[in-house]
Scaffold this motif. Structure first.
Motif, PDB file in Angstrom:
ATOM      1  N   UNK A 157      32.222  35.330  53.365  1.00  0.00           N
ATOM      2  CA  UNK A 157      30.885  35.884  52.515  1.00  0.00           C
ATOM      3  C   UNK A 157      29.828  34.670  52.898  1.00  0.00           C
ATOM      4  N   UNK A 158      30.730  33.865  53.830  1.00  0.00           N
ATOM      5  CA  UNK A 158      29.686  33.122  54.207  1.00  0.00           C
ATOM      6  C   UNK A 158      28.524  32.006  53.733  1.00  0.00           C
ATOM      7  N   UNK A 159      29.556  32.155  52.391  1.00  0.00           N
ATOM      8  CA  UNK A 159      29.204  31.165  51.592  1.00  0.00           C
ATOM      9  C   UNK A 159      29.265  30.054  51.579  1.00  0.00           C
ATOM     10  N   UNK A 160      28.257  28.749  52.326  1.00  0.00           N
ATOM     11  CA  UNK A 160      28.455  27.433  52.638  1.00  0.00           C
ATOM     12  C   UNK A 160      28.517  26.865  50.988  1.00  0.00           C
ATOM     13  N   UNK A 161      28.142  27.395  49.769  1.00  0.00           N
ATOM     14  CA  UNK A 161      28.619  25.740  48.703  1.00  0.00           C
ATOM     15  C   UNK A 161      29.433  25.991  48.706  1.00  0.00           C
ATOM     16  N   UNK A 162      29.924  27.261  48.618  1.00  0.00           N
ATOM     17  CA  UNK A 162      31.857  27.924  48.277  1.00  0.00           C
ATOM     18  C   UNK A 162      33.177  26.199  49.120  1.00  0.00           C
ATOM     19  N   UNK A 163      32.456  27.259  50.342  1.00  0.00           N
ATOM     20  CA  UNK A 163      33.145  26.000  51.821  1.00  0.00           C
ATOM     21  C   UNK A 163      33.327  24.748  51.444  1.00  0.00           C
ATOM     22  N   UNK A 164      32.392  24.251  51.427  1.00  0.00           N
ATOM     23  CA  UNK A 164      31.684  22.649  50.999  1.00  0.00           C
ATOM     24  C   UNK A 164      32.959  22.616  50.107  1.00  0.00           C
TER      25      UNK A 164
END
Length: 348
Positions: free
Chosen positions: A303-310
């Motif tokens: 999903x290219x969700x940077x916040x969730x990935x971090x």
């Protein structure tokens, strides 16, 4: 028939005085001859016993110097002191200037008296240990799923508050269901940490070994053994035997600690036990959390969700870090609990 520790020098002098008073040689062989002739028919003291204790005293003095102590049975040495002209062993020791007021005297005690200083049981509808040491680690283990589900819900328009509350309840019930299994796995890691690779078990045992350095003095360790023997009828091997092989001593000390834990209670002890249980059960929970982070990281990348990935990346890192370096934290918590339990028992 519990054994007590007394100065080896005074015990040796008593044996020598006994032999000399009856005109025997103050040696092992002289005491053997004296015992065979003057304790004939005795069910306690015999010539062989006098000879062996003579050698034990000499060995203790040679190994540990003039401050050496020796564990002997009071009833045996009471009979020896009577033969030497004293009322009993304590009378002889007092005559020699040895202070015996801190020595436990008397026979077996009812451990019910230990309960008298326990705090009153609170009317809890939820057990603090279960919540703090089992459910909370399990909840931290399933938290990656919680994070993932809530991030997915945020993508949906007009999600009601009831959905979020339902999710919290479901996650709590999931953690509750997993808590028993994770506690079982925590026991596995506990045995691996404390009993594997030649370790000596829990701090409640190795703290009280004579030859292991700890905050407890030799006198405190002797007092601990004496109180355990009088309250719970658990005898310990002699100090010299323990130094040669501490296997039996560790077995008895572990048994003593388990018995004391069921009798001696306090708010501080329980808090320390909950903290230890939490850190112990957090080991398998950390493994579970690291595994459950993987689906969320894949979803975040997709999903290219940077916040969730971090967020999940940091959570996975923290879980793996604790799994790799948990030993120091768990051992410190175990030792803190051991100190509170032993100190409370010695103070009663």
């Amino acid at each position: 028939m519990a054994e007590e520790g007394y100065p080896a020098r005074l015990l040796l002098d008593l044996l020598k005085d006994l032999a000399l008073n009856y005109e025997y040689q103050p040696t092992a062989s002289g005491l053997r001859q004296f015992g065979d002739e003057h304790f004939k028919g005795s069910t306690t003291v015999k010539g062989a016993y006098l000879k062996n204790r003579f050698y034990d005293c000499e060995k203790a003095l040679k190994s540990n110097g003039e401050n050496a102590t020796l564990n002997v049975r009071d009833e045996y040495f009471d009979a020896i002191a009577v033969k030497a002209g004293y009322k009993d062993l304590l009378d002889y020791l007092k005559a020699k200037g040895y202070k015996t007021q801190n020595k436990p005297v008397g026979g077996h005690l009812n451990h019910q008296v230990l309960y008298q200083r326990n705090p009153p049981e609170s009317a809890e509808w939820l057990d603090k240990y279960v919540l703090g040491a089992r459910v909370l680690p399990a909840f931290l283990g399933v938290t990656p799923v919680v994070i993932l589900v809530y991030f997915m819900l945020l993508q949906q328009p007009q999600t009601s508050v009831a959905v979020y509350l339902t999710g919290i309840v479901i996650c709590f019930l999931l953690a509750w269901g997993l808590s028993g299994w994770l506690a079982t796995r925590g026991k596995y890691w506990e045995n691996r940490l404390f009993f594997g690779d030649g370790n000596k078990g829990f701090a409640t045992a190795y703290f009280m070994l004579y030859h292991e350095p700890s905050k407890y003095s030799i006198e405190q360790k002797q007092l601990y053994r004496s109180k355990v023997a009088r309250y719970f009828n658990i005898d310990f091997p002699k100090k010299e035997d323990e130094q040669e092989d501490d296997t039996l001593a560790l077995q008895r000390l572990h048994r003593a600690a388990f018995t004391i834990k069921n009798v001696v209670k306090s708010v501080v002890i329980r808090s320390a036990l909950i903290r230890y249980g939490f850190l112990r059960n957090l080991i398998p929970s950390a493994i579970l959390a690291a595994v459950l982070c993987l689906p969320g990281l894949v979803y975040a990348w997709w999903q290219a969700d940077l916040i969730l990935m971090i967020l999940l990346g940091l959570y996975a890192f923290a879980s793996i870090y604790y799994y790799l370096f948990h030993e120091k934290a768990v051992r410190r918590a175990s030792e803190a609990y051991a100190r509170y339990l032993i100190d409370e028992f010695l103070s009663r």
